[in-house]
Scaffold this motif. Structure first.
Motif, PDB file in Angstrom:
ATOM      1  N   GLN A 102       0.824  -1.211   0.000  1.00 14.15           N
ATOM      2  CA  GLN A 102       0.000   0.000   0.000  1.00 14.15           C
ATOM      3  C   GLN A 102       0.856   1.258   0.000  1.00 14.15           C
ATOM      4  O   GLN A 102       0.475   2.281  -0.573  1.00 14.15           O
ATOM      5  CB  GLN A 102      -0.949  -0.013   1.207  1.00 14.15           C
ATOM      6  CG  GLN A 102      -1.992  -1.109   1.164  1.00 14.15           C
ATOM      7  CD  GLN A 102      -2.814  -1.072  -0.124  1.00 14.15           C
ATOM      8  OE1 GLN A 102      -3.244  -0.009  -0.583  1.00 14.15           O
ATOM      9  NE2 GLN A 102      -3.036  -2.245  -0.718  1.00 14.15           N
ATOM     10  N   GLU A 106       0.599   4.251  -2.678  1.00 10.38           N
ATOM     11  CA  GLU A 106       0.304   5.608  -2.223  1.00 10.38           C
ATOM     12  C   GLU A 106       1.404   6.596  -2.581  1.00 10.38           C
ATOM     13  O   GLU A 106       1.136   7.666  -3.150  1.00 10.38           O
ATOM     14  CB  GLU A 106       0.094   5.604  -0.709  1.00 10.38           C
ATOM     15  CG  GLU A 106      -0.100   6.995  -0.111  1.00 10.38           C
ATOM     16  CD  GLU A 106      -0.174   6.974   1.401  1.00 10.38           C
ATOM     17  OE1 GLU A 106      -0.149   8.064   2.005  1.00 10.38           O
ATOM     18  OE2 GLU A 106      -0.240   5.870   1.985  1.00 10.38           O
ATOM     19  N   HIS A 107       2.641   6.274  -2.253  1.00 11.49           N
ATOM     20  CA  HIS A 107       3.717   7.247  -2.390  1.00 11.49           C
ATOM     21  C   HIS A 107       4.298   7.316  -3.800  1.00 11.49           C
ATOM     22  O   HIS A 107       4.817   8.366  -4.199  1.00 11.49           O
ATOM     23  CB  HIS A 107       4.831   6.933  -1.390  1.00 11.49           C
ATOM     24  CG  HIS A 107       4.430   7.149   0.036  1.00 11.49           C
ATOM     25  ND1 HIS A 107       4.294   8.401   0.591  1.00 11.49           N
ATOM     26  CD2 HIS A 107       4.113   6.259   1.022  1.00 11.49           C
ATOM     27  CE1 HIS A 107       3.935   8.283   1.862  1.00 11.49           C
ATOM     28  NE2 HIS A 107       3.811   7.010   2.147  1.00 11.49           N
ATOM     29  N   SER A 109       2.502   6.307  -6.577  1.00  7.72           N
ATOM     30  CA  SER A 109       1.393   6.305  -7.544  1.00  7.72           C
ATOM     31  C   SER A 109       1.470   5.098  -8.471  1.00  7.72           C
ATOM     32  O   SER A 109       1.265   5.215  -9.683  1.00  7.72           O
ATOM     33  CB  SER A 109       1.394   7.606  -8.359  1.00  7.72           C
ATOM     34  OG  SER A 109       1.260   8.725  -7.523  1.00  7.72           O
TER      35      SER A 109
END
Length: 224
Positions: A102, A106-107, A109
């Motif tokens: 995750q 998230e970081h 993309s």
């Protein structure tokens, strides 16, 4: 009879006698050269200024490119920092695989990410991240000595990515990172994208190596 001088000899003479134009300063205004910019004849001084301007423009473009690359690397470093902070916040070893996946989504993309682990401690043998790993995948991961970054060649591991329609069907480019401890493979991290150019063979893999090594260290406590 004196042999005629060729251009190379003249050039060498001027290189060997840097004071020539100091001693014959009047020639600077008399020598005429053809300008490739305007096509007209210009003095040696004007032509020298044109050459210097061309060199300055080339240096400006080079500097702009270096600044752009530095900004891109800084942005990646900041994302990497945010991702590692998320790993440190994982409450338990069992929560680490989800934190790895995750956090990358998230970081960085990343459209799709997944991983599988094997040779785990008994407490994690039936966890979702330990299921569905074939012997072929284990052999492939162990043979992968550098990150794979390029088109999806129907890799079995890409089928771990669920795109909500058909498993792995929309993955056009992918990254495969072997997770190792003590030189032995114990997992495989998979990143995927529907964009065929998102992950390509021309990309630098330095940060991918760091991601693989950091993920390996974070997940190593799950091993038997």
């Amino acid at each position: 009879m004196t042999a005629p001088l060729d251009s190379a000899a003249v050039a060498q003479y001027l290189a060997d006698h840097p004071q020539f134009f100091v001693e014959h300063a009047g020639l600077l205004g008399e020598v005429k050269l053809s300008s490739p910019l305007t096509g007209r004849a210009v003095s040696l001084q004007e032509r020298q200024m044109e050459v210097m301007r061309d060199k300055y423009k080339a240096l400006e473009l080079r500097m702009a490119d270096l600044l752009r690359r530095a900004e891109e690397n800084m942005a990646i470093a900041n994302r990497f920092h945010g991702w590692t902070q998320g790993l440190l916040r994982a409450a338990t070893p069992a929560a680490m695989p989800d934190a790895v996946v995750q956090g990358l989504i998230e970081h960085f993309s990343v459209p799709q990410a997944s991983l599988r682990l094997w040779n785990l401690a008994p407490d994690y043998a039936d966890a979702p991240f330990a299921r569905g790993v074939s012997d072929d995948v284990r052999l492939f991961a162990n043979s992968l000595r550098a990150p794979y970054c390029g088109p999806n060649k129907d890799f079995e591991a890409v089928r771990w990515l669920d795109d909500g329609v058909e498993v792995g069907s929309n993955v056009r480019s992918t990254v495969l990172l072997t997770l190792r401890a003590g030189g032995n493979a114990f997992g495989l991290l998979v990143l995927g994208s529907p964009d065929p150019d998102r992950f390509n063979a021309t990309m630098a893999t330095d940060f991918l190596v760091h991601i693989g090594e950091t993920a390996s260290a974070a997940l190593a406590p799950l091993r038997a």
